[in-house]
Design an enzyme around this catalytic site. Structure first.
Site, PDB file in Angstrom:
ATOM      1  N   ASP A  65      58.545  20.298  38.949  1.00 14.63           N
ATOM      2  CA  ASP A  65      57.517  20.345  39.990  1.00 14.63           C
ATOM      3  C   ASP A  65      57.522  21.783  40.501  1.00 14.63           C
ATOM      4  OD1 ASP A  65      56.085  20.370  42.381  1.00 14.63           O
ATOM      5  OD2 ASP A  65      56.714  18.357  42.945  1.00 14.63           O
ATOM      6  N   ASN A  92      50.780  26.657  33.438  1.00 11.96           N
ATOM      7  CA  ASN A  92      49.499  25.956  33.368  1.00 11.96           C
ATOM      8  C   ASN A  92      49.222  25.077  34.590  1.00 11.96           C
ATOM      9  OD1 ASN A  92      47.195  24.424  31.905  1.00 11.96           O
ATOM     10  ND2 ASN A  92      48.681  22.816  32.357  1.00 11.96           N
ATOM     11  N   TYR A 192      40.397  27.858  45.830  1.00 12.63           N
ATOM     12  CA  TYR A 192      40.815  27.849  44.429  1.00 12.63           C
ATOM     13  C   TYR A 192      40.652  29.227  43.801  1.00 12.63           C
ATOM     14  CZ  TYR A 192      40.843  26.725  39.459  1.00 12.63           C
ATOM     15  OH  TYR A 192      41.124  26.707  38.115  1.00 12.63           O
ATOM     16  N   LYS A 196      43.401  32.001  42.157  1.00 12.67           N
ATOM     17  CA  LYS A 196      43.393  32.455  40.762  1.00 12.67           C
ATOM     18  C   LYS A 196      43.225  33.983  40.687  1.00 12.67           C
ATOM     19  CE  LYS A 196      43.918  28.488  38.589  1.00 12.67           C
ATOM     20  NZ  LYS A 196      45.100  28.165  37.770  1.00 12.67           N
ATOM     21  N   THR A 227      38.601  17.298  32.609  1.00 11.84           N
ATOM     22  CA  THR A 227      39.932  16.736  32.871  1.00 11.84           C
ATOM     23  C   THR A 227      39.868  16.043  34.230  1.00 11.84           C
ATOM     24  OG1 THR A 227      40.630  18.737  33.990  1.00 11.84           O
ATOM     25  CG2 THR A 227      41.082  18.624  31.624  1.00 11.84           C
TER      26      THR A 227
END
Ligand code: NAP
Length: 268
Positions: A65, A92, A192, A196, A227
């Site tokens: 984790d 990932n 988000y 990144k 996904t």
């Protein structure tokens, strides 16, 4: 005759989605690789590893984790005692926790309801913390803990892949003539995309740190992929795995310090 040692690759968040497809693709093409399939949930990891390799000889589940330092350290101890080294790290694991917020605002707009006048700052901070814990702090902590094992890599060169996103590109965000400008502008997802963008700088940091040692440190952009992360919208995860697999299996002549997708270099 001595046989070359197998290349040991750890992929975080590989029990589903893109990470799972990366593990599957490496397993099917690179028979000399041993895959450590990272999962924060032990049971989900065991199930996913067995789905790819029922014999259990080339794909090994490992519980990690990335928001939990003890879990990262325990995983590294396990890799050290079972393998003594790591050759490739694929960071990932990632989340986007802004969908609910985005859809909530859209719903209000559709129903002609007024948007909240005052931002809910405690909710905002909580969302930033959650996303950054996985997408940035998690990748940084995992990389730091595994560096000593990457320094013992048998495969040459050691490789680190950061799974980023086109949404993190400052260049695309500021260039209306770029073919991905519109697609990557809406929805904006500031939490988000900023996590990144920061991950991209982390990629450049590690690429510079290990340049002289010849390590290959790169970032990959999966593109919108169907996904659980994207609520099933986008292209098949196997397509988004292609460039990650390429970067995870680069040779000594491969690139380092670049941001790419399967079509080539993406501007930072
Ligand atoms: N899908 C897209 O459209 C898209 C586009 C651009 C970039 N990406 C990036 O691609 C990467 C993979 O995303 P995906 O689409 O494959 O998402 P996904 O199907 O939701 O898979 C994400 C994986 O990360 C794991 N994870 C979440 N939190 C974690 C934590 N604290 N520690 C360890 N693992 C954790 C999840 O574990 P659980 O199964 O336990 O939840 C899961 O295995 C992410 O970095 C994402 O930002 C995705």
């Amino acid at each position: 005759m001595t046989t070359a040692p197998r290349t040991i690759v750890l992929i975080t968040g590989a029990n589903q989605g893109i990470g799972f497809e990366v593990a599957k693709a490496i397993h099917s093409v690179h028979k000399d690789y041993h895959i450590l399939l990272g999962s924060r949930d032990a049971e989900r990891g065991v199930k996913a590893a067995a789905e790819i390799d029922p014999t259990g000889t080339s794909v090994e589940p490992i519980t990690i984790d990335v928001t939990d330092d003890a879990s990262i350290e325990k995983a590294a101890e396990q890799v050290a005692s079972n393998h003594g080294r790591l050759d490739v790290l694929v960071n990932n694991a990632g989340i986007n926790n802004e969908f609910e917020l985005f859809w909530g605002a859209q719903e209000k707009q559709k129903n002609g309801e007024a948007q909240d006048e005052k931002p809910n700052l405690s909710q905002l901070r909580q969302l930033y913390r959650e996303a950054y814990e996985v997408n940035l702090f998690g990748a940084a902590a995992t990389t730091e803990v595994f560096i000593p094992l990457l320094e013992k890599a048998a495969a040459s060169p050691p490789r680190i892949v950061f799974v980023s996103s086109h949404t993190g590109s400052l260049a695309i965000r500021t260039d209306p003539s770029h073919e991905m400008f519109s697609k990557m502008s809406r929805p904006s997802f500031p939490i988000y995309r900023s996590s990144k963008a920061a991950l991209n700088m982390l990629t450049l940091h590690y690429a510079a740190q290990f340049k002289d040692q010849g390590w290959k440190v790169n970032a990959s952009c999966p593109n919108l992929t169907a996904t659980n992360f994207s609520h099933g919208i986008g292209r098949p995860a196997s397509e988004s795995a292609v460039n990650i697999v390429r970067l995870a299996t680069l040779g000594a002549d491969g690139e380092s310090g670049l941001y790419s997708d399967e079509n080539g270099v993406v501007p930072w």
